[in-house]
Design a protein around this motif. Structure first.
Motif, short mmCIF file in Angstrom:
data_model
loop_
_atom_site.label_atom_id
_atom_site.label_comp_id
_atom_site.label_asym_id
_atom_site.label_seq_id
_atom_site.Cartn_x
_atom_site.Cartn_y
_atom_site.Cartn_z
N GLY A 1 0.74 -1.20 -0.02
CA GLY A 1 -0.08 -0.14 -0.17
C GLY A 1 0.68 1.23 0.10
O GLY A 1 0.63 2.36 -0.87
N VAL A 2 1.95 1.30 0.73
CA VAL A 2 2.82 2.43 0.63
C VAL A 2 3.56 2.58 -0.74
O VAL A 2 3.59 3.85 -1.06
N ARG A 3 3.98 1.42 -1.10
CA ARG A 3 4.51 1.54 -2.61
C ARG A 3 3.57 2.18 -3.47
O ARG A 3 3.93 3.02 -4.61
N THR A 4 2.28 1.42 -3.54
CA THR A 4 1.09 2.40 -4.37
C THR A 4 0.70 3.64 -4.11
O THR A 4 0.60 4.50 -5.04
N SER A 5 1.21 4.15 -2.75
CA SER A 5 0.74 5.31 -2.30
C SER A 5 1.85 6.41 -3.06
O SER A 5 1.70 7.55 -3.09
N ILE A 6 3.06 5.93 -3.03
CA ILE A 6 4.09 6.79 -3.38
C ILE A 6 3.87 7.19 -5.05
O ILE A 6 4.01 8.44 -5.27
N ALA A 7 3.41 6.03 -5.89
CA ALA A 7 2.87 6.40 -7.27
C ALA A 7 1.93 7.26 -7.37
O ALA A 7 1.68 8.27 -8.27
N THR A 8 0.78 7.07 -6.56
CA THR A 8 -0.45 7.84 -6.60
C THR A 8 -0.28 9.34 -6.17
O THR A 8 -0.75 10.35 -6.65
N ALA A 9 0.84 9.58 -5.09
CA ALA A 9 1.29 10.69 -4.56
C ALA A 9 2.03 11.65 -5.90
O ALA A 9 1.53 12.72 -5.96
N PHE A 10 2.63 11.04 -6.74
CA PHE A 10 3.46 11.75 -7.81
C PHE A 10 2.38 11.84 -8.84
O PHE A 10 2.29 13.12 -9.41
N PHE A 11 1.24 11.22 -9.11
CA PHE A 11 0.11 11.51 -10.11
C PHE A 11 -0.68 12.76 -9.50
O PHE A 11 -1.19 13.64 -10.17
#
Length: 83
Positions: A8-18
Protein backbone atom coordinates in the motif's frame (compact mmCIF):
# COMPACT_ATOMS: atom_id res chain seq x y z
CA UNK A 1 -0.59 -7.55 7.61
CA UNK A 2 2.84 -5.98 7.02
CA UNK A 3 3.23 -7.17 3.40
CA UNK A 4 -0.08 -5.51 2.53
CA UNK A 5 0.97 -2.30 4.29
CA UNK A 6 4.26 -2.25 2.36
CA UNK A 7 2.41 -2.79 -0.93
CA UNK A 8 0.00 0.00 0.00
CA UNK A 9 2.83 2.42 0.76
CA UNK A 10 4.51 1.67 -2.57
CA UNK A 11 1.20 2.25 -4.36
CA UNK A 12 0.66 5.49 -2.45
CA UNK A 13 4.10 6.76 -3.53
CA UNK A 14 3.06 6.39 -7.17
CA UNK A 15 -0.36 7.89 -6.51
CA UNK A 16 1.24 10.86 -4.75
CA UNK A 17 3.30 11.64 -7.84
CA UNK A 18 0.17 11.52 -10.01
CA UNK A 19 -1.67 13.83 -7.60
CA UNK A 20 1.30 16.20 -7.44
CA UNK A 21 1.47 16.44 -11.22
CA UNK A 22 -2.27 16.95 -11.58
CA UNK A 23 -2.43 19.66 -8.92
CA UNK A 24 0.56 21.52 -10.39
CA UNK A 25 -0.99 21.43 -13.84
CA UNK A 26 -4.32 22.67 -12.49
CA UNK A 27 -3.34 25.55 -10.26
CA UNK A 28 0.36 26.26 -9.93
CA UNK A 29 2.53 28.81 -11.65
CA UNK A 30 5.80 26.94 -11.12
CA UNK A 31 7.02 23.40 -10.77
CA UNK A 32 7.90 20.48 -12.99
CA UNK A 33 4.33 19.51 -13.89
CA UNK A 34 3.47 23.14 -14.63
CA UNK A 35 6.45 23.12 -17.00
CA UNK A 36 4.90 20.11 -18.79
CA UNK A 37 1.59 21.90 -19.22
CA UNK A 38 3.19 25.19 -20.29
CA UNK A 39 5.60 23.50 -22.71
CA UNK A 40 2.75 21.59 -24.29
CA UNK A 41 0.83 24.83 -24.84
CA UNK A 42 3.89 26.50 -26.41
CA UNK A 43 4.81 23.45 -28.57
CA UNK A 44 8.16 23.04 -26.79
CA UNK A 45 8.27 19.27 -27.03
CA UNK A 46 11.87 18.94 -25.87
CA UNK A 47 11.20 20.78 -22.59
CA UNK A 48 7.97 18.86 -22.09
CA UNK A 49 9.68 15.48 -22.49
CA UNK A 50 12.52 16.55 -20.18
CA UNK A 51 10.01 17.46 -17.47
CA UNK A 52 8.14 14.16 -17.94
CA UNK A 53 11.40 12.23 -17.62
CA UNK A 54 12.29 14.24 -14.51
CA UNK A 55 9.04 13.23 -12.80
CA UNK A 56 9.53 9.60 -13.89
CA UNK A 57 13.10 9.46 -12.57
CA UNK A 58 12.04 11.04 -9.26
CA UNK A 59 9.30 8.43 -8.90
CA UNK A 60 11.74 5.60 -9.55
CA UNK A 61 14.25 7.07 -7.11
CA UNK A 62 11.65 7.37 -4.34
CA UNK A 63 10.49 3.79 -4.95
CA UNK A 64 14.06 2.46 -4.83
CA UNK A 65 14.76 4.41 -1.64
CA UNK A 66 11.68 2.85 -0.06
CA UNK A 67 12.74 -0.65 -1.16
CA UNK A 68 16.25 -0.08 0.23
CA UNK A 69 14.86 1.08 3.58
CA UNK A 70 12.62 -1.99 3.73
CA UNK A 71 15.60 -4.28 3.08
CA UNK A 72 17.58 -2.60 5.87
CA UNK A 73 14.74 -2.44 8.41
CA UNK A 74 13.15 -5.78 7.51
CA UNK A 75 15.94 -8.15 6.37
CA UNK A 76 13.50 -11.06 6.20
CA UNK A 77 11.31 -9.23 3.70
CA UNK A 78 11.49 -11.00 0.36
CA UNK A 79 10.02 -8.22 -1.74
CA UNK A 80 11.74 -6.92 -4.80
CA UNK A 81 15.38 -7.89 -5.08
CA UNK A 82 18.04 -5.22 -4.76
CA UNK A 83 19.41 -3.76 -7.93
Amino acid sequence: ALPFIIAGVRTSIATAFFALAASEMAGAFSGVAFRIFYSQQMFQTDKMLAAILTIAVLGIIFDRIFISVMHVKLPWWSGEKRV
